[in-house]
Design an enzyme around this catalytic site. Structure first.
Site, PDB file in Angstrom:
ATOM      1  N   TYR A 120      79.291  49.535  26.892  1.00  0.00           N
ATOM      2  CA  TYR A 120      79.760  50.112  25.638  1.00  0.00           C
ATOM      3  C   TYR A 120      80.333  51.518  25.854  1.00  0.00           C
ATOM      4  CZ  TYR A 120      77.180  46.303  23.318  1.00  0.00           C
ATOM      5  OH  TYR A 120      76.708  45.082  22.900  1.00  0.00           O
ATOM      6  N   LYS A 164      70.556  43.167  36.328  1.00  0.00           N
ATOM      7  CA  LYS A 164      71.218  42.039  37.003  1.00  0.00           C
ATOM      8  C   LYS A 164      71.761  42.555  38.331  1.00  0.00           C
ATOM      9  CE  LYS A 164      72.736  37.720  36.870  1.00  0.00           C
ATOM     10  NZ  LYS A 164      71.872  36.514  36.772  1.00  0.00           N
TER      11      LYS A 164
END
Ligand code: NAI
Ligand code: MG
Length: 330
Positions: A120, A164
């Site tokens: 973002y 991740k």
């Protein structure tokens, strides 16, 4: 709500169910005797339709001037060039820590979401054939969110770092930084891949205590967590920075139920409680939280929870409990 008048709270009701749930939150704050000056600031889709601008520079200045912000929800205007004003507020006020507690009868965990970078960051471009969005992770950004998560985890069981890093280099930096911070702080920690976390959130949510993660993962996992708890309408959040803070339910403007008086106001009430704790009124915060619990237990439930109460019924129930307590306590 203006007696001492020492504190100023910006009230951003917003769009859709935003005004409905903010009204409930304000009723509860009044019932608990919260003392602050309300500074209404109109931001969002309705404002955009009227003026072509969802938020002005003056609005932003007004938000910065207040001690903190109580926020409902805003709808995204249908304009391809529109940049999210909520993201802008989070960035301009540097509200880097999005703290989202999830509580139900047998669950109690907190998602700590990095709120200013990651996917973002707003660095992106698009043409007809290709689009790209930069995923910025910095050591400083990761360290300060890890510090916030450690503050919370220190008085609890453990910290779970969600990432991740098997695929994303950016998450290798995030993971490494969070691990180093937890180690330095002496907070017990583990780490988990985000897909496994999504699975565990449904199959075994009780294994979680404090979770820390990057912006997009935190956004998605927290709506999932809300589903596990029972409804988006129950969940609150604090967006905290060094100098500013904004409190809002985690749900959006819910246009599908707006104006029907069936929005669940509990998330907004719990956000108001988080605000009072931040304003150094922990007793008021606890009273709101207890009254909300009691109200739910007494069966004041909106349709999202399978009940048939309306927004005003739930509000009246919680306010009634608070006013009842007032008399007992005086
Ligand atoms: P949403 O969170 O508004 O609604 C998702 C679903 O949950 C809907 O079915 C809605 O009826 C239900 N729901 C949400 N809050 C509820 C409540 N308090 N009580 C009962 N049911 C509730 O997400 P959606 O529909 O994806 O987004 C609608 C608009 O809100 C969009 O314009 C979006 O951009 C905006 N949005 C704004 C946010 C904010 O201001 N913080 C956050 C998320 C979305
Ligand atoms: Mg969200």
């Amino acid at each position: 709500m203006s007696g001492r008048g020492s504190k100023k709270v910006a009230i951003v009701a917003g769009d859709g169910i935003g005004p409905e749930v903010v009204e409930s939150a304000l009723a509860v704050l009044e019932a608990v005797g919260a003392d602050f000056e309300r500074v209404p600031v109109e931001i969002g889709l309705v404002r955009w339709k009227r003026t072509g601008l969802a938020m002005s520079e003056e609005d932003l200045a007004a938000l910065k001037e207040c001690d903190c912000i109580l926020f409902g929800a805003i709808s995204t205007p249908p304009d391809p060039n529109y940049k999210s004003v909520l993201l802008r507020i989070r960035k301009e006020l540097d509200l880097y820590a999005n703290i989202r507690p999830f509580q139900s009868q047998n669950l109690d965990f907190i998602i700590v979401r990095e709120n200013t970078e990651g996917l973002y960051s707003g660095i992106e471009e698009m043409d007809a054939e290709r689009a790209q969005t930069m995923r910025i992770i910095t050591r400083r950004g990761s360290e300060r969110i890890a510090e916030k998560a450690c503050d919370l985890a220190a008085s609890r069981q453990k910290l779970t770092i969600i990432h991740k890093s098997n695929v994303l280099k950016s998450d290798r930096l995030f993971l490494r930084t969070c691990q180093a911070t937890a180690k330095r702080r002496g907070v017990p920690y583990e780490d988990m891949l985000v897909d496994a976390a999504a699975y565990n959130m449904v199959t075994n949510p009780r294994r979680f205590d404090v979770l820390v993660t990057t912006n997009l993962f935190g956004d998605i996992l927290s709506d999932e967590a809300a589903g596990v708890i029972g409804s988006l309408g129950l969940c609150a959040s604090a967006n905290i920075g060094t100098d500013h803070a904004l409190f809002e339910p985690i749900h959006g403007s819910a246009p599908d139920i707006a104006g029907k008086s069936i929005a669940n106001p509990i998330g907004a009430m719990r956000s108001a409680a988080m605000m009072m704790r931040w304003l150094d009124e922990p007793e008021m915060a606890s009273r709101i939280e207890a009254a909300v619990q009691e109200g739910l237990a007494s069966g004041a439930r909106t349709p999202d929870l399978g009940g048939n109460s309306r927004t005003v019924d739930v509000t009246r129930a919680v306010v009634g409990l608070l006013r009842g307590r007032d008399t007992n306590w005086s």
